[in-house]
Design a protein around this motif. Structure first.
Motif, PDB file in Angstrom:
ATOM      1  N   PHE A 147      -4.026  -6.740  -0.520  1.00 32.02           N
ATOM      2  CA  PHE A 147      -3.274  -5.612  -0.178  1.00 32.02           C
ATOM      3  C   PHE A 147      -2.103  -5.244  -1.139  1.00 32.02           C
ATOM      4  N   ILE A 148      -1.975  -5.712  -2.243  1.00 40.17           N
ATOM      5  CA  ILE A 148      -0.947  -5.451  -3.145  1.00 40.17           C
ATOM      6  C   ILE A 148      -1.743  -4.573  -4.250  1.00 40.17           C
ATOM      7  N   PHE A 149      -1.391  -3.431  -4.403  1.00 37.93           N
ATOM      8  CA  PHE A 149      -2.069  -2.306  -5.255  1.00 37.93           C
ATOM      9  C   PHE A 149      -1.320  -1.915  -6.341  1.00 37.93           C
ATOM     10  N   VAL A 150      -1.684  -1.911  -7.468  1.00 37.55           N
ATOM     11  CA  VAL A 150      -0.681  -1.476  -8.712  1.00 37.55           C
ATOM     12  C   VAL A 150      -1.475  -0.399  -9.471  1.00 37.55           C
ATOM     13  N   VAL A 163       5.142   2.061   0.537  1.00 39.66           N
ATOM     14  CA  VAL A 163       4.779   1.502   1.835  1.00 39.66           C
ATOM     15  C   VAL A 163       4.451   2.735   2.744  1.00 39.66           C
ATOM     16  N   LYS A 164       3.396   2.235   3.524  1.00 39.68           N
ATOM     17  CA  LYS A 164       3.010   3.372   4.739  1.00 39.68           C
ATOM     18  C   LYS A 164       4.344   3.648   5.480  1.00 39.68           C
ATOM     19  N   PHE A 165       4.870   2.450   6.158  1.00 41.98           N
ATOM     20  CA  PHE A 165       5.985   2.099   6.611  1.00 41.98           C
ATOM     21  C   PHE A 165       6.653   0.948   6.504  1.00 41.98           C
ATOM     22  N   TYR A 166       7.948   0.844   6.575  1.00 41.04           N
ATOM     23  CA  TYR A 166       8.592  -0.371   6.087  1.00 41.04           C
ATOM     24  C   TYR A 166       8.427  -1.508   7.211  1.00 41.04           C
ATOM     25  N   LEU A 167       8.569  -1.355   8.671  1.00 42.93           N
ATOM     26  CA  LEU A 167       8.696  -2.529   9.369  1.00 42.93           C
ATOM     27  C   LEU A 167       7.254  -2.929   9.691  1.00 42.93           C
ATOM     28  N   VAL A 168       6.325  -2.344   9.518  1.00 42.13           N
ATOM     29  CA  VAL A 168       4.863  -2.852   9.707  1.00 42.13           C
ATOM     30  C   VAL A 168       4.626  -4.401   9.280  1.00 42.13           C
ATOM     31  N   SER A 169       3.772  -5.021  10.257  1.00 41.75           N
ATOM     32  CA  SER A 169       3.627  -6.500  10.080  1.00 41.75           C
ATOM     33  C   SER A 169       3.120  -6.735   8.468  1.00 41.75           C
ATOM     34  N   ALA A 170       1.989  -5.820   8.198  1.00 40.77           N
ATOM     35  CA  ALA A 170       1.506  -6.432   6.885  1.00 40.77           C
ATOM     36  C   ALA A 170       2.414  -6.402   5.595  1.00 40.77           C
ATOM     37  N   ILE A 171       3.450  -5.623   5.910  1.00 43.36           N
ATOM     38  CA  ILE A 171       4.250  -5.233   4.834  1.00 43.36           C
ATOM     39  C   ILE A 171       5.243  -6.326   4.875  1.00 43.36           C
ATOM     40  N   LEU A 172       5.976  -6.736   5.998  1.00 42.53           N
ATOM     41  CA  LEU A 172       7.005  -7.716   6.381  1.00 42.53           C
ATOM     42  C   LEU A 172       6.331  -9.074   5.686  1.00 42.53           C
ATOM     43  N   GLU A 207       3.652   7.920 -10.165  1.00 43.56           N
ATOM     44  CA  GLU A 207       5.047   8.253  -9.572  1.00 43.56           C
ATOM     45  C   GLU A 207       5.444   6.797  -9.042  1.00 43.56           C
ATOM     46  N   LEU A 208       4.697   6.064  -8.395  1.00 43.49           N
ATOM     47  CA  LEU A 208       4.964   4.843  -7.944  1.00 43.49           C
ATOM     48  C   LEU A 208       4.301   3.597  -8.852  1.00 43.49           C
ATOM     49  N   ASP A 209       4.997   2.386  -8.988  1.00 41.81           N
ATOM     50  CA  ASP A 209       4.402   1.387  -9.911  1.00 41.81           C
ATOM     51  C   ASP A 209       3.294   0.436  -8.895  1.00 41.81           C
ATOM     52  N   ALA A 210       3.653   0.529  -7.796  1.00 41.14           N
ATOM     53  CA  ALA A 210       2.863  -0.210  -6.959  1.00 41.14           C
ATOM     54  C   ALA A 210       2.883   0.245  -5.349  1.00 41.14           C
ATOM     55  N   VAL A 211       1.879  -0.358  -4.400  1.00 44.11           N
ATOM     56  CA  VAL A 211       2.012   0.017  -2.984  1.00 44.11           C
ATOM     57  C   VAL A 211       1.529  -1.168  -2.399  1.00 44.11           C
ATOM     58  N   LEU A 212       2.212  -1.596  -1.299  1.00 43.14           N
ATOM     59  CA  LEU A 212       1.688  -2.486  -0.330  1.00 43.14           C
ATOM     60  C   LEU A 212       1.120  -1.790   0.821  1.00 43.14           C
ATOM     61  N   HIS A 213      -0.053  -2.100   1.404  1.00 40.66           N
ATOM     62  CA  HIS A 213      -0.421  -1.291   2.399  1.00 40.66           C
ATOM     63  C   HIS A 213      -1.200  -1.985   3.361  1.00 40.66           C
ATOM     64  N   PRO A 214      -1.357  -1.718   4.756  1.00 35.34           N
ATOM     65  CA  PRO A 214      -1.985  -2.378   5.763  1.00 35.34           C
ATOM     66  C   PRO A 214      -3.742  -2.503   5.636  1.00 35.34           C
ATOM     67  N   ASP A 215      -3.980  -1.308   4.756  1.00 35.04           N
ATOM     68  CA  ASP A 215      -5.387  -0.991   4.939  1.00 35.04           C
ATOM     69  C   ASP A 215      -5.969  -1.002   3.312  1.00 35.04           C
ATOM     70  N   ILE A 216      -7.458  -0.880   3.216  1.00 32.19           N
ATOM     71  CA  ILE A 216      -7.662  -0.709   1.783  1.00 32.19           C
ATOM     72  C   ILE A 216      -7.520   0.936   1.504  1.00 32.19           C
TER      73      ILE A 216
END
Length: 328
Positions: free
Chosen positions: A88-91, A110-119, A173-182
């Protein structure tokens, strides 16, 4: 006629809760109104911000933050959702990001910062791959389940409503995205977006072999006042969720239920790699290590001011040594 305590439970529409939803399992003394229509982000917000449900599956990381702030919630060690996260690390494919260290100094959404997947991902990147979370400029799309002030040195920007991290990634505009979903660019096979780990399953297998962690995403939250008024509901709910999971796993052993050609092989592979019950509840050694790691990441990243012990985070569910099995 005996009157049962009526409670509302919000959770995902999972196979492991199907027996509860269909009434095959009923917690003793409790009538559950089970709601499965909300997506995870909405459900977590409505529980932790608005206290709309009596019981709710909620983000483990947000719950840890809520307990650190003494918000009126408690949790049972029932873990309805787990997921490995390396995939779930997308570039952006034009940015020449081919290994974790290439993320240092980058702009990551990130979708939001605190979410478990991103932590979990921030912790894994920092502790397994040497990518400090403060070396990154973060951009969050949504506000958090629990209000928090970014710790000193954290570069975090909240995006306006007309911005999407998925589109920003595809547009460069972003280099990468960490996301809880595909994310949609992956689903739609957009050539501008790829995964940091193309063979993410192998990377996740190596991570599990090293750490023994199949990351816990969600806990079963419950209102503090409800527990104080009716303490007996805690072990009764826990036993019902255990029974529901056990029935579901027996049902899912039938390969005819799932429209996958190699379902039986996938089931056997999971058992071989992760053991007979990778979805176990309770605070045995494996789950304690798993959750303590997540608490450690929260503390390391300045989201909580102390390491919160598990006996403060989770309600006791024991009914006594060698007790709890129904006998006539």
């Amino acid at each position: 006629m005996t009157k049962k305590l009526e409670l509302t439970l919000a959770c995902g529409d999972y196979e492991i809760v199907r027996p509860l939803k269909e009434g095959l399992v009923r917690p003793d003394g409790i009538e559950l109104n089970i709601l499965t229509g909300a997506d995870s982000a909405t459900r977590h917000w409505r529980f932790l911000r608005n206290e709309e449900y009596d019981i709710a599956e909620c983000s483990a990381s947000s719950y840890i933050a809520a307990r650190a702030r003494d918000l009126p919630f408690r949790a049972l060690p029932v873990f309805l959702h787990r997921r490995f996260r390396h995939g779930f690390i997308f570039v952006n494919t034009s940015k020449n990001i081919t290994k974790p260290s290439d993320l240092i100094g980058k702009r990551i959404g990130v979708k939001f910062y605190l979410v478990s997947a991103i932590l979990w991902l921030r912790g894994i990147l920092e502790n397994e791959y040497g990518v400090p979370h403060k070396s990154i400029e973060w951009f969050a799309e949504l506000d958090e389940d629990v209000a928090f002030t970014p710790p000193p040195g954290l570069k975090l920007t909240r995006l306006p409503d007309d911005k999407s991290v998925e589109k920003m990634l595809a547009d460069g505009e972003l280099d990468a995205v960490l996301h809880p979903d595909i994310i949609d660019p992956i689903i739609n096979k957009d050539p501008r977006v790829g995964r940091l780990f193309p063979d993410y399953k192998s990377e996740e297998e190596r991570y599990y072999a090293k750490t023994g962690i199949f990351p816990i995403m969600h806990v079963l939250g419950i209102k503090k006042a409800l527990v104080e008024q009716h303490p007996w509901i805690v072990p009764n709910l826990y036993q019902a969720f255990e029974e529901s999971k056990n029935l579901a796993m027996k049902r899912m052993r039938n390969p005819r239920l799932v429209p996958l050609a190699w379902y039986q092989e996938a089931w056997e592979e999971q058992e071989r790699l992760l053991g007979p019950d990778p979805w176990e509840y309770g605070l045995g050694e494996r789950n304690a290590h798993n959750f303590n790691t997540l608490v450690g990441y929260s503390h390391q990243q300045g989201l909580i001011d102390r390491m919160i012990p598990l006996d403060e985070l989770f309600l006791p569910v024991s009914q006594g040594r060698k007790r709890g099995k129904f006998r006539t």
